[in-house]
Motif scaffolding. Structure first.
Motif, PDB file in Angstrom:
ATOM      1  N   VAL A 135      42.375  38.175  40.645  1.00 40.18           N
ATOM      2  CA  VAL A 135      42.408  39.609  40.911  1.00 40.18           C
ATOM      3  C   VAL A 135      41.284  39.922  41.886  1.00 40.18           C
ATOM      4  O   VAL A 135      40.273  39.210  41.955  1.00 40.18           O
ATOM      5  CB  VAL A 135      42.272  40.443  39.623  1.00 40.18           C
ATOM      6  N   TRP A 149      52.256  40.443  36.315  1.00 37.83           N
ATOM      7  CA  TRP A 149      51.347  41.455  36.843  1.00 37.83           C
ATOM      8  C   TRP A 149      50.297  41.753  35.788  1.00 37.83           C
ATOM      9  O   TRP A 149      50.469  41.422  34.607  1.00 37.83           O
ATOM     10  CB  TRP A 149      52.091  42.707  37.288  1.00 37.83           C
ATOM     11  N   ASP A 160      48.451  38.562  47.066  1.00 35.09           N
ATOM     12  CA  ASP A 160      47.008  38.749  47.178  1.00 35.09           C
ATOM     13  C   ASP A 160      46.400  37.515  47.835  1.00 35.09           C
ATOM     14  O   ASP A 160      46.617  36.387  47.386  1.00 35.09           O
ATOM     15  CB  ASP A 160      46.380  38.940  45.788  1.00 35.09           C
ATOM     16  N   LYS A 195      38.248  36.121  38.852  1.00 37.25           N
ATOM     17  CA  LYS A 195      37.835  36.932  39.996  1.00 37.25           C
ATOM     18  C   LYS A 195      36.549  36.342  40.552  1.00 37.25           C
ATOM     19  O   LYS A 195      35.741  35.774  39.812  1.00 37.25           O
ATOM     20  CB  LYS A 195      37.623  38.387  39.563  1.00 37.25           C
ATOM     21  N   HIS A 237      46.712  44.034  39.612  1.00 31.45           N
ATOM     22  CA  HIS A 237      47.395  42.940  40.320  1.00 31.45           C
ATOM     23  C   HIS A 237      48.888  43.115  40.100  1.00 31.45           C
ATOM     24  O   HIS A 237      49.382  42.974  38.978  1.00 31.45           O
ATOM     25  CB  HIS A 237      46.934  41.580  39.779  1.00 31.45           C
TER      26      HIS A 237
END
Length: 758
Positions: free
Chosen positions: A346, A311, A194, A136, A324
């Motif tokens: 994420v 996920w 994403d 992240k 996610h």
């Protein structure tokens, strides 16, 4: 292992053969259900025979003559021992079971057709290593950095091959596909995975551009269709011919042979996904301190390479929370190359960046880190009168933070530009050294007192215990246990940290040890427990600033005190024991400065303390009627504003209201002409504290106003004294308060429209 259902009645044997014998020995298991779906018995296939014993006449159906049509038989590979837990026919779908038709042959012996090769090829498994990293983007005060996310729970799933499921998709679903693809009606945008961090506005607060809402910008259905089709893969004439044939088998064949081409198309219709993207979870693993994960999974040796979908969950507030889980059609790794990394970013702002190696504190140190994810070193502790950029009215920055927040939209933040109070439900995060707790330093306590009201007028107040949200503070951990099948499983549990009354003091909280196996909790080591949050970076108290009885808008002082095991308050603590993050890089600590300490001397201090501004004020606003020559335009249901009321051009005044009780809000006012592109001279943006972009603020009413000549607003729509156009006005007022992670959205939004004509 699950207990075999005890239905012992009527012995019969069924020979089990393969249409094409597998190249290796393959253990098989059979499940027998009655016509209502009740599991009667399961048995392993031995020496090519499946034998059931149904002598127990416990069912009325067993009292009648044996009728093969009353039973449903399923045969599946038995290499996965979890198959013995199956109780329903639906559960067998994940094991790709074969359902033959039971029949009596000419010799009155039950038999079945051989297991078809199209199915048995999926029963032979090969090993494949799935690996990757979860990370992240984080900001530590000196820029953005992509860092690992540790202890995330990664779910590794395989999308079952379409050639296995295609015959099980109902005919009415298959029948819809030709019209949906050959004559598409696109009404929703394609779901996308994403986005990368540079496309997420809330992650990068220096991104300030935001397209204003345009209520006149519309598209025809044909335009939407054409734009969408332009980015979809072209389907050849042969595929279109198969789709338009009306033959369901031909349509199924076209889908199977051209499955990769259809994925972007399928993204537009979520109702198709459960039928075309059946996902079987193969493993659940946790990321390590480097954010990495890996697991050996097994796929069908003679089918396609595994199609992997992943996920991610993260422990938030003691609960595993999905952070996610993008749409399957656009986010599956088709024909995954075993051993290649699957890297996931994420973006959930609640995911903390607390992965580190050899980062334990020393001795009896305590590191007061953040409010939410906002570094305590980025909370202004002194008075500073300063105006917002581009405006002239100053405000006092004491107790405010310069941190960004999730959901900032057009709000921008820069280092040392303090504009945010705190609101909502913040959490105070800190770390404790591994030598704690001990008899000398055993408890901590957070207290608060109000120092000033909303306009910073000093008030007299005494310290009160900071009330924990939910009434107590617990520290969660996971432990391992053995289930009824003899398999290892994980389960959550927690220990209460406080509040406790000990000796002469109340509202004390236990400093947790480095591991839950250590005193005072002593969780059995055999259960392999581990904290959800490492003790060096954990939530110490969660409190609610919206509780009116506890907080009103204003300046507050929070104090952290330490106590011994007998509950006695500690004073004259070595100053070096109190750590705070460095201002330039919050990953590093420094000795807490004197301004964050109570009664500091050369070497000691009594406690840690800091000032924070709390404000949960609600934004208010309005868009007003256009003034023509200083008079509100005549109001009709047609919405036109005449700018030549007496045959002579009059000036036009646009006005709107944008207020916040304590001015902790920013506004964005936009004026858009028809579908014309480009900026407008009528746009304005700023804090609600002052005039902005030529709009004058009436500080008594909170109304902004600015005058224009018709030609200024009409622009390209004006020629030789005449012109007309329609305008959209949009007003967004966003509160700047944060809970340390999310912006506290006490916002106001409005859209209005008018049209100018001579």
């Amino acid at each position: 292992m699950a207990k075999n259902p005890e239905y012992t009645d009527r012995n019969f044997r069924i020979r089990v053969d393969f249409e094409q014998p597998p190249q290796v020995d393959l253990p098989l298991i059979g499940f027998l259900f009655n016509c209502k779906g009740l599991l009667l018995q399961w048995q392993y296939v031995k020496e090519n025979f499946l034998e059931f014993n149904l002598e127990n006449r416990s069912e009325k159906t067993m009292e009648r003559k044996l009728d093969p049509e009353q039973f449903r038989l399923f045969i599946a590979p038995a290499s996965d021992k979890k198959i013995t837990r199956v109780k329903t026919m639906e559960q067998l779908q994940g094991f790709k079971a074969y359902e033959p038709i039971l029949r009596l042959n000419d010799n009155h012996v039950l038999d079945i057709l051989p297991i078809p090769e199209r199915l048995s090829i999926f029963w032979l498994k090969c090993k494949c290593r799935v690996s990757g990293k979860v990370s992240k983007w984080f900001n530590f005060g000196n820029g953005w950095e992509d860092l690992p996310v540790c202890r995330a729970r990664v779910h590794i799933c395989e999308i079952d091959p379409i050639n296995y499921w295609i015959q099980k998709i109902p005919d009415h679903i298959i029948a819809k596909i030709p019209d949906a693809i050959l004559n598409p009606k696109f009404e929703v945008p394609i779901p996308i995975p994403d986005p990368d961090p540079f496309r997420r506005l809330e992650r990068f607060p220096n991104i300030s551009g935001q397209e204003e809402e345009n209520i006149f910008k519309t598209q025809s259905l044909q335009q939407i269709r054409n734009e969408t089709l332009s980015v979809l893969p072209e389907l050849g004439a042969d595929i279109k011919k198969q789709l338009s044939s009306g033959n369901l088998n031909s349509i199924r064949e076209a889908i199977v042979k051209n499955y990769a081409l259809f994925h972007p198309w399928f993204c537009y219709w979520p109702w198709w996904w459960p039928h075309f993207y059946r996902c079987q979870e193969l493993a659940v693993v946790e990321t390590n301190a480097a954010g990495r994960f890996e697991k050996n999974i097994y796929y069908h040796c003679f089918g396609d390479k595994p199609d992997i979908y992943i996920w991610v969950e993260y422990m938030i507030g003691g609960v595993w929370t999905t952070v996610h889980k993008p749409p399957k059609p656009c986010n599956t790794h088709w024909n995954y190359v075993c051993g290649t990394d699957i890297n996931i970013h994420v973006s959930d702002p609640r995911v903390a960046g607390d992965c580190c190696c050899d980062c334990e504190l020393i001795g009896e140190d305590v590191w007061i880190r953040t409010v939410g994810h906002t570094s305590v070193s980025h909370i202004k502790q002194t008075h500073q009168l300063l105006a917002p950029p581009g405006q002239t009215v100053p405000y006092d920055r004491i107790g405010l933070t310069d941190a960004a927040a999730a959901g900032d939209s057009f709000i921008t933040t820069t280092i040392d530009d303090y504009k945010r109070p705190f609101g909502g439900s913040p959490v105070l995060r800190m770390g404790f050294a591994p030598a704690l707790p001990n008899s000398n330093v055993y408890y901590y306590r957070w207290s608060y007192r109000q120092r000033a009201n909303a306009d910073l007028t000093i008030v007299g107040d005494t310290y009160n215990p900071l009330p924990p949200k939910g009434g107590e503070v617990r520290k969660g951990y996971e432990y391992r246990y053995t289930d009824s099948n003899g398999d290892w499983q994980w389960a959550p549990e927690s220990k209460k940290l406080g509040p406790f009354s000990v000796g002469p003091n109340d509202n004390l909280y236990i400093i947790p040890p480095e591991e839950p196996t250590m005193a005072p909790f002593n969780v059995p080591a055999a259960s392999h427990p581990h904290w959800h949050q490492q003790t060096y970076n954990m939530d110490t108290i969660h409190f609610d600033t919206t509780v009116v009885d506890d907080f009103e808008n204003g300046l507050y002082e929070l104090k952290l005190e330490l106590f011994d095991q007998a509950g006695n308050l500690l004073q004259n603590i070595p100053k070096a024991n109190f750590k705070t993050p460095r201002h330039d890089d919050a990953r590093y600590s420094e000795n807490a400065p004197n301004i964050l300490l109570e009664n500091p001397t050369t070497s000691n201090a009594d406690a840690f303390r800091m000032l924070i501004r709390i404000d949960n004020g609600q934004c208010e606003g309005a868009i007003y009627t256009v003034n023509v020559g200083g008079v509100p335009a005549s109001s009709t249901c047609c919405g036109f504003v005449k700018y030549k009321p007496e045959g002579v051009e009059a000036d036009l005044e646009l006005s709107f209201k944008a207020t916040h009780p304590t001015d902790f809000a920013e506004f964005s006012f936009g004026v858009i002409k028809g579908t014309c592109m480009g900026g407008s001279i009528a746009n304005a943006r700023g804090m609600v504290i002052d005039s902005a972009d030529g709009y004058h603020l009436n500080t008594m009413s909170g109304v902004y106003s600015k005058s224009f000549m018709p030609a200024d607003l009409l622009g390209v729509c004006y020629e030789e004294g005449f012109g007309k156009a329609a305008f959209a006005e949009t007003l967004h007022i966003l509160s700047t308060a944060t809970d340390g992670i999310w912006r506290v959205a006490q916002d106001y939004h409005q859209t209005a429209a008018f049209a100018l004509e001579p």
